[in-house]
Design a protein around this motif. Sequence first.
Motif, short mmCIF file in Angstrom:
data_model
loop_
_atom_site.label_atom_id
_atom_site.label_comp_id
_atom_site.label_asym_id
_atom_site.label_seq_id
_atom_site.Cartn_x
_atom_site.Cartn_y
_atom_site.Cartn_z
N PRO A 32 43.74 40.51 41.12
CA PRO A 32 44.90 41.36 40.84
C PRO A 32 44.68 42.23 39.62
O PRO A 32 43.94 41.86 38.71
N ALA A 33 45.30 43.39 39.61
CA ALA A 33 45.24 44.24 38.43
C ALA A 33 45.93 43.57 37.25
O ALA A 33 45.52 43.68 36.11
N ARG A 34 47.01 42.83 37.55
CA ARG A 34 47.75 42.08 36.55
C ARG A 34 48.17 40.75 37.16
O ARG A 34 48.15 40.59 38.38
N ASP A 35 48.57 39.80 36.35
CA ASP A 35 48.96 38.50 36.86
C ASP A 35 50.25 38.55 37.66
O ASP A 35 50.62 37.58 38.32
N PRO A 77 51.29 36.26 43.30
CA PRO A 77 51.05 36.45 41.86
C PRO A 77 51.18 35.15 41.08
O PRO A 77 51.96 34.26 41.45
N ARG A 78 50.41 35.03 39.99
CA ARG A 78 50.50 33.83 39.15
C ARG A 78 51.85 33.74 38.47
O ARG A 78 52.39 32.66 38.26
N PHE A 79 52.41 34.87 38.09
CA PHE A 79 53.70 34.89 37.41
C PHE A 79 54.66 35.81 38.14
O PHE A 79 54.28 36.88 38.60
#
Length: 694
Positions: A584-587, A608-610
Amino acid sequence: MAALMALTSVLIANRGEIARRVTRAARARGLRVVAVCSRADATAPFVREADTTVLLSGDTLAETYLNIDAIVAAARGAGVDAVHPGYGFLAENADFAAAVTAAGLTYLGPNAKTVALMGSKVAAKDAARAADVPVLPDAVVGADVREADLFAAGESVGYPMLVKASAGGGGRGMRPVAAAGELVAAVSAARSEALAAFGDGTVFLERYLASARHVEVQVIADRHGNVFALGDRECSVQRRHQKLIEEAPAVCIPAAARETIAAAAARLTSKIGYEGVGTCEFLVEGADAFFLEMNTRLQVEHTVTEEVTGLDLVDLQFAVATGARLNLTPDQLEPRGVAVQARLCAEDPAAGWVPSTGTVWRYRHPEAPWLRGEHGIVEGDAVTPAYDSMVAKVIASGPTREIALARLADALARAEVAGVATNRLALAAVLRHPVYVEGAAVDTSFLDRYPEVTAAPEPTTAEIAAAALGLLADETAADAIVPTLPTSWRWGVQPARELELVVAGEPLPVRLTPVADRLWSLDLPGMTSRAEPCQPADGLTSASAGRHPAEVEVLADRSEGRERTLLLRVGAEVAEWTVARRGPARDIDADEVVVRGGGRAIALGVAPRFRTGRHDTAAAGPVSSLPGTVVEVRVAEGETVAAGAVLAVVEAMKMQHPITAPYDAVVTSVLVTPGQAVEAHQLLLELTETEGAG
């Protein structure tokens, strides 16, 4: 004896895999290759492989690949002496053929008069009758036809029937009609689509054969009067009247029908004075065969004819254009073995074949002497709604049909494609379906009769374990305080972990609990509310499929770049799995992994993680499933509609997608107009559910 014309260079008025295919043939003749491209295609493989590329100004198809003046100007400016149209776009446009010739250039196809004649399905059927080629009952309906005359025409043709556009093809401007009550609406819809797609709203009615096979004959003719039929092809597996799987020779048609269509194709080709490569298409039902149309160009499926004859059809196009006399021997015309082609398309079969867009981050295909690939994309390319959904063709050959089918199914199953949804595993399921393998009962209704082949593939226990452990290993490596410690040590100190995969758009929670060093218990919480996802799919067998939790042991692992290879024991079964992760580009962004092993590759989403804390709310009405153009709005504000009613039509990737009412409602607001471009998930209309609905 007239001297042959010398060609030194060619401009290819097309894009994607066919542009690459023509480039290869031109290179084999030592020709300089000039490409044309839109700005969206500036980094595409076919552009990089050309000697020179001319950028076509503008963003729309009308400004780029359908712009006759711009393409002819590019050819003259680049100093080429020939133009190859490929297929699609301007390949069957008589005005384009005429403009190329008027510019003093060689057109690699039949002359404009022939293109115009056979480009009209109505005129083509008249030509077929004149050549004593059998055709289905039909009737042309004018733009101002009276309703009574329309119904009379329908009765003369007979039901069921198809309403078909006279110009163009590819299933566009075509509507089935089962009974008279459907005729007026079908004619209106077909005429509207034909006008938008081809600039010609002429339609005709044609008798529909529900259990017919779609079979075509490849022909080639030179300017010296020599005409050759190069064998037949089976093209019956179709969705929305567009072909998906083709094979040569055609399977299970009577010898009499095979002889009839070969002779009819050669007779028609000779009668109209055709020059170059072409295809005559037929419907075959039992021993009866009926002419449908003639394609005055190279076909998408020309590859399978090449594989069984050893001929290079694109090279033969160049030969005919230079004035060469063809001297094909009977031995060259006799098929050797069987070849099968699958069209790999960016689309989701389980969602009704809806096209898919996005960036392709993973694109790998098996290689073998019996496999051939014609690829329009490479890793990193974007699939946009501007063009056809086909991104590649995969072809397998074999000494028998059974072997060729098995080879192609295996190649499709093992291929790795991620970033967009594709029909890859659905195609493999068709090729392994017992009815298709047997062959005798295959016809154009195959996908309607066996919809199970389009079901989204379910992952096996082992595939879920490989995906989960691959993600865990990546996160452990990234988060390790002492990254130089050996991987085996890190495997032994993990706490219980939970993550969420995504299968067919639905969340699949996964829990990994350590039991001992490198030994884990895999559990899928909440499985009681979901059908068991871990049964073998796509013809696979797996000793690991079954109830949960499952015992999983990491026997070995290694990583290289974006890939991690795991040797796992799942239950009693040991197998090696390769896990590739997009990242992912971000979490807070969604992720994706491709798991390869056990005879296939499968892409799984990763939640997503978050979470962002934002929650999507139900839209106030239907949305567009992908970027496209609104071509029709059928309702007005204040109108009451029933659940399932078509409210609007959005076109994307050469397909039209009806937007329907999800429930009985009143149209509160219409937010779009015909011709308007829309984005994926854009709200098109606002609805108010009527009281008591649902």
